[in-house]
Structures are given as structure tokens and as C-alpha cells.
Design a protein around this motif. Sequence first.
Motif, PDB file in Angstrom:
ATOM      1  N   LYS A 119       0.828  -1.205   0.000  1.00  0.00           N
ATOM      2  CA  LYS A 119       0.000   0.000   0.000  1.00  0.00           C
ATOM      3  C   LYS A 119       0.863   1.255   0.000  1.00  0.00           C
ATOM      4  CE  LYS A 119      -4.240  -1.826   2.006  1.00  0.00           C
ATOM      5  NZ  LYS A 119      -5.207  -1.777   3.123  1.00  0.00           N
ATOM      6  N   LEU A 120       1.975   1.206   0.701  1.00  0.00           N
ATOM      7  CA  LEU A 120       2.882   2.359   0.717  1.00  0.00           C
ATOM      8  C   LEU A 120       3.302   2.717  -0.705  1.00  0.00           C
ATOM      9  CD1 LEU A 120       5.677   3.041   3.258  1.00  0.00           C
ATOM     10  CD2 LEU A 120       6.220   3.123   0.830  1.00  0.00           C
ATOM     11  N   SER A 121       3.638   1.711  -1.496  1.00  0.00           N
ATOM     12  CA  SER A 121       4.036   1.949  -2.882  1.00  0.00           C
ATOM     13  C   SER A 121       2.883   2.502  -3.715  1.00  0.00           C
ATOM     14  CB  SER A 121       4.550   0.643  -3.493  1.00  0.00           C
ATOM     15  OG  SER A 121       4.889   0.817  -4.847  1.00  0.00           O
ATOM     16  N   LYS A 122       1.683   1.976  -3.485  1.00  0.00           N
ATOM     17  CA  LYS A 122       0.526   2.441  -4.253  1.00  0.00           C
ATOM     18  C   LYS A 122       0.175   3.891  -3.912  1.00  0.00           C
ATOM     19  CE  LYS A 122      -1.658  -2.016  -5.163  1.00  0.00           C
ATOM     20  NZ  LYS A 122      -2.872  -2.858  -4.972  1.00  0.00           N
ATOM     21  N   TYR A 123       0.310   4.260  -2.639  1.00  0.00           N
ATOM     22  CA  TYR A 123       0.005   5.636  -2.262  1.00  0.00           C
ATOM     23  C   TYR A 123       1.038   6.610  -2.801  1.00  0.00           C
ATOM     24  CZ  TYR A 123      -3.529   3.573   0.743  1.00  0.00           C
ATOM     25  OH  TYR A 123      -4.621   2.879   1.203  1.00  0.00           O
ATOM     26  N   LEU A 124       2.257   6.136  -2.996  1.00  0.00           N
ATOM     27  CA  LEU A 124       3.249   6.958  -3.697  1.00  0.00           C
ATOM     28  C   LEU A 124       2.806   7.210  -5.128  1.00  0.00           C
ATOM     29  CD1 LEU A 124       6.779   5.628  -2.618  1.00  0.00           C
ATOM     30  CD2 LEU A 124       5.891   7.951  -2.317  1.00  0.00           C
ATOM     31  N   ASP A 125       2.368   6.146  -5.807  1.00  0.00           N
ATOM     32  CA  ASP A 125       1.895   6.285  -7.187  1.00  0.00           C
ATOM     33  C   ASP A 125       0.681   7.212  -7.257  1.00  0.00           C
ATOM     34  OD1 ASP A 125       3.862   4.537  -8.019  1.00  0.00           O
ATOM     35  OD2 ASP A 125       2.553   2.793  -8.042  1.00  0.00           O
ATOM     36  N   LEU A 126      -0.156   7.163  -6.240  1.00  0.00           N
ATOM     37  CA  LEU A 126      -1.361   7.984  -6.211  1.00  0.00           C
ATOM     38  C   LEU A 126      -1.035   9.463  -6.033  1.00  0.00           C
ATOM     39  CD1 LEU A 126      -4.428   8.402  -6.005  1.00  0.00           C
ATOM     40  CD2 LEU A 126      -4.316   7.563  -3.655  1.00  0.00           C
ATOM     41  N   GLY A 127       0.095   9.763  -5.385  1.00  0.00           N
ATOM     42  CA  GLY A 127       0.475  11.156  -5.161  1.00  0.00           C
ATOM     43  C   GLY A 127       0.156  11.672  -3.778  1.00  0.00           C
ATOM     44  N   VAL A 128      -0.065  10.763  -2.819  1.00  0.00           N
ATOM     45  CA  VAL A 128      -0.362  11.136  -1.441  1.00  0.00           C
ATOM     46  C   VAL A 128       0.857  11.811  -0.811  1.00  0.00           C
ATOM     47  CG1 VAL A 128      -0.872  10.195   0.853  1.00  0.00           C
ATOM     48  CG2 VAL A 128      -2.063   9.312  -1.162  1.00  0.00           C
ATOM     49  N   LEU A 129       0.639  12.860  -0.003  1.00  0.00           N
ATOM     50  CA  LEU A 129       1.743  13.571   0.650  1.00  0.00           C
ATOM     51  C   LEU A 129       2.064  13.020   2.028  1.00  0.00           C
ATOM     52  CD1 LEU A 129       1.110  17.339  -0.197  1.00  0.00           C
ATOM     53  CD2 LEU A 129       2.660  15.721  -1.293  1.00  0.00           C
ATOM     54  N   TYR A 130       1.019  12.606   2.776  1.00  0.00           N
ATOM     55  CA  TYR A 130       1.216  12.110   4.142  1.00  0.00           C
ATOM     56  C   TYR A 130       0.476  10.780   4.304  1.00  0.00           C
ATOM     57  CZ  TYR A 130       2.576  16.963   4.939  1.00  0.00           C
ATOM     58  OH  TYR A 130       3.175  18.200   4.849  1.00  0.00           O
ATOM     59  N   TYR A 131       1.139   9.863   4.983  1.00  0.00           N
ATOM     60  CA  TYR A 131       0.586   8.519   5.149  1.00  0.00           C
ATOM     61  C   TYR A 131       0.717   8.127   6.618  1.00  0.00           C
ATOM     62  CZ  TYR A 131       0.163   3.408   4.444  1.00  0.00           C
ATOM     63  OH  TYR A 131      -0.213   2.096   4.513  1.00  0.00           O
ATOM     64  N   ALA A 132      -0.415   7.976   7.311  1.00  0.00           N
ATOM     65  CA  ALA A 132      -0.435   7.622   8.728  1.00  0.00           C
ATOM     66  C   ALA A 132      -0.882   6.173   8.896  1.00  0.00           C
ATOM     67  CB  ALA A 132      -1.379   8.552   9.489  1.00  0.00           C
ATOM     68  N   ILE A 133      -0.122   5.431   9.677  1.00  0.00           N
ATOM     69  CA  ILE A 133      -0.439   4.024   9.936  1.00  0.00           C
ATOM     70  C   ILE A 133      -0.643   3.850  11.439  1.00  0.00           C
ATOM     71  CG2 ILE A 133       0.282   1.632   9.683  1.00  0.00           C
ATOM     72  CD1 ILE A 133       2.172   2.504   7.458  1.00  0.00           C
ATOM     73  N   TYR A 134      -1.827   3.401  11.808  1.00  0.00           N
ATOM     74  CA  TYR A 134      -2.160   3.154  13.212  1.00  0.00           C
ATOM     75  C   TYR A 134      -2.191   1.645  13.424  1.00  0.00           C
ATOM     76  CZ  TYR A 134      -4.781   3.479  17.626  1.00  0.00           C
ATOM     77  OH  TYR A 134      -5.188   3.387  18.935  1.00  0.00           O
ATOM     78  N   ASN A 135      -1.346   1.165  14.320  1.00  0.00           N
ATOM     79  CA  ASN A 135      -1.162  -0.272  14.510  1.00  0.00           C
ATOM     80  C   ASN A 135      -1.106  -0.572  16.011  1.00  0.00           C
ATOM     81  OD1 ASN A 135      -0.527  -2.961  14.279  1.00  0.00           O
ATOM     82  ND2 ASN A 135       1.307  -2.672  13.044  1.00  0.00           N
ATOM     83  N   PRO A 136      -2.235  -0.396  16.729  1.00  0.00           N
ATOM     84  CA  PRO A 136      -2.186  -0.525  18.186  1.00  0.00           C
ATOM     85  C   PRO A 136      -2.005  -1.947  18.693  1.00  0.00           C
ATOM     86  CG  PRO A 136      -4.444  -0.216  17.451  1.00  0.00           C
ATOM     87  CD  PRO A 136      -3.571  -0.037  16.239  1.00  0.00           C
ATOM     88  N   ASP A 137      -2.384  -2.941  17.904  1.00  0.00           N
ATOM     89  CA  ASP A 137      -2.397  -4.319  18.392  1.00  0.00           C
ATOM     90  C   ASP A 137      -1.310  -5.216  17.810  1.00  0.00           C
ATOM     91  OD1 ASP A 137      -4.698  -3.875  19.995  1.00  0.00           O
ATOM     92  OD2 ASP A 137      -5.958  -4.041  18.199  1.00  0.00           O
ATOM     93  N   TYR A 138      -0.816  -4.884  16.611  1.00  0.00           N
ATOM     94  CA  TYR A 138       0.080  -5.812  15.926  1.00  0.00           C
ATOM     95  C   TYR A 138       1.427  -5.180  15.583  1.00  0.00           C
ATOM     96  CZ  TYR A 138      -4.533  -7.871  15.509  1.00  0.00           C
ATOM     97  OH  TYR A 138      -5.780  -8.360  15.808  1.00  0.00           O
ATOM     98  N   TRP A 139       1.768  -4.076  16.259  1.00  0.00           N
ATOM     99  CA  TRP A 139       3.000  -3.356  15.929  1.00  0.00           C
ATOM    100  C   TRP A 139       4.241  -4.189  16.233  1.00  0.00           C
ATOM    101  CZ3 TRP A 139       6.228  -1.979  20.045  1.00  0.00           C
ATOM    102  CH2 TRP A 139       5.666  -2.074  21.326  1.00  0.00           C
ATOM    103  N   GLN A 140       4.197  -5.003  17.277  1.00  0.00           N
ATOM    104  CA  GLN A 140       5.358  -5.849  17.571  1.00  0.00           C
ATOM    105  C   GLN A 140       5.522  -6.929  16.519  1.00  0.00           C
ATOM    106  OE1 GLN A 140       4.176  -6.742  21.683  1.00  0.00           O
ATOM    107  NE2 GLN A 140       6.049  -5.709  22.367  1.00  0.00           N
ATOM    108  N   ARG A 141       4.418  -7.499  16.090  1.00  0.00           N
ATOM    109  CA  ARG A 141       4.461  -8.491  15.008  1.00  0.00           C
ATOM    110  C   ARG A 141       5.078  -7.899  13.753  1.00  0.00           C
ATOM    111  NH1 ARG A 141      -1.097  -9.411  12.023  1.00  0.00           N
ATOM    112  NH2 ARG A 141      -0.442  -7.341  11.307  1.00  0.00           N
ATOM    113  N   ASP A 142       4.691  -6.653  13.436  1.00  0.00           N
ATOM    114  CA  ASP A 142       5.136  -6.018  12.201  1.00  0.00           C
ATOM    115  C   ASP A 142       6.445  -5.252  12.353  1.00  0.00           C
ATOM    116  OD1 ASP A 142       2.814  -6.974  11.036  1.00  0.00           O
ATOM    117  OD2 ASP A 142       1.673  -5.171  11.537  1.00  0.00           O
ATOM    118  N   ARG A 143       6.968  -5.196  13.591  1.00  0.00           N
ATOM    119  CA  ARG A 143       8.243  -4.515  13.861  1.00  0.00           C
ATOM    120  C   ARG A 143       8.199  -3.044  13.469  1.00  0.00           C
ATOM    121  NH1 ARG A 143      12.686  -9.213  12.095  1.00  0.00           N
ATOM    122  NH2 ARG A 143      11.863 -10.821  13.514  1.00  0.00           N
ATOM    123  N   HIS A 144       7.120  -2.429  13.882  1.00  0.00           N
ATOM    124  CA  HIS A 144       6.933  -1.003  13.683  1.00  0.00           C
ATOM    125  C   HIS A 144       6.363  -0.407  14.958  1.00  0.00           C
ATOM    126  CE1 HIS A 144       7.706  -0.306   9.336  1.00  0.00           C
ATOM    127  NE2 HIS A 144       7.438  -1.593   9.239  1.00  0.00           N
TER     128      HIS A 144
END
Length: 237
Positions: A119-144
Motif C-alpha cells: 500500500k505504501l508503494s501504491k500511495y506513492l503512485d497515487l500522489g499522497v503527501l502524508y501517510y499515517a499508519i495506526y497499529n495498536p495491536d500488531y506493531w510488535q508483530r510487524d516490527r513497527h
Amino acid sequence: MENSIALPLLPTAAELPDSDDRPVDNELQNLVPNLLLAILSAIWNDRQDWFFGVDMGIYYLPTAPRKAIVPDGFLSLGVERRRQPSGRLSYVLWEENWTPPILVVEVVSQTYGGEYDIKLSKYLDLGVLYYAIYNPDYWQRDRHAPFEVYQRFDDEFVLQSQKNFWISELQLAIGVATGIYKGWEREWLFWFDGAGDRFPSPDERIAQAQQRTEQAEQALQDLRNRLKQRGIDLDSL
């Protein structure tokens, strides 16, 4: 006579699906962006140059006009807030003067959805300026971190913040705080002003209004009592 290349006939929003028809797998994917929308609707009530979509398809590729991406939430500036009579069916870039969202919000779910790569790559293609990711439950799994905001620089997203992040184009910050929404007290995403104070949820605005009413009624009763002590009865006037 000059040769010309005919452009493809692009479909209208009425001809396109309004979402990917895939259900969310937790409540937060719907509640979090709807809270952001509800707060914006209050603080930007007089503005008509913005649109916040929730679980709405964005069509942006003229070469693949029926292929959409569906963020949990997104905000666009410089577009009509409402399209009459029934509003938008989806967000179609060629019907929005090719105006991409300035901000996209994703809530990571139990089933990983490619928020940090695909999705990060697709939002770059779309032309998005800011991208916020909220990961309250699985952030350790995803290492973010539980909350991250990326900003576009040239052709890449660069991590800017894992806390509240000020977006100058909005004159607002987005970040995490504890509050009450839909009667549920927990951590949510909120908008914040320049002083770092968060804007209240709809539940909190109602509670604040009720408190002001009760304070006004109490002040009036106190005045009545003081006047009665001086022999003045307002009810008899």
C-alpha cells in the motif's frame, strides 16, 4: 493534418464499484477514520473545500480505470465537500480535477494488508503527501511503532514521526490520545491544534455542552437564592 491519439473513455463514478466489498476484520478500521471525520466536520464546519472518505474506493489509474485502492480513511483538499444530491459513490481522480488525497490513514488489522510495503508503494503512485499508519495491536508483530506518519519526499515516503505530527497544509496535527467515542473509552486517533491540545470527540462535545448547561443552571439558582435572602423573589415579579 496532425495525427492525434485518442484518449481512452474513462468510466464515471456511477459505473465503478464504491469499495472492494471486502469486510473489515475489526471495529477500529471503521471507527478510527469515522472519528477523524466527525471531528473535522465540527472544526471545519464552515469550509466546503475538503472531503474525507471512509472505506471508499479511489480510482486513479487511467491505464487501469477500473482498478481501485480502498484506504480506511483519506482526506483531500481543494475539492467539493459534498456532491449533490446523493454524494460521492467513490473518489475518481479524473472527476476531481486529478486531485489526490493529501493524507491517507490505515488501521492495521489481524490479517496483514501490506500497509508498510504494497500500500505504501501504491500511495506513492497515487500522489499522497502524508501517510499515517495506526497499529495498536500488531506493531510488535510487524516490527513497527504503534503509530507512524510518513511524508513524501520526491519519490519515497520517509518516516517523520511516531508521535503527534503537525501537517502544515491542514494547520492540524494528527496523533494518538485517550478519549471517548461511541461510549468507548480507549486510545484513538485525534486531531490536535497548534498548541498541542486535542479536539474533542462528539461524545465529549455533548458532555461539555451538558456541563455548561448544568453550570449555568446552578449559577442561576445561586442568584435566586441570594436575591431571596435580600427579600427579592424572581418568581413573584
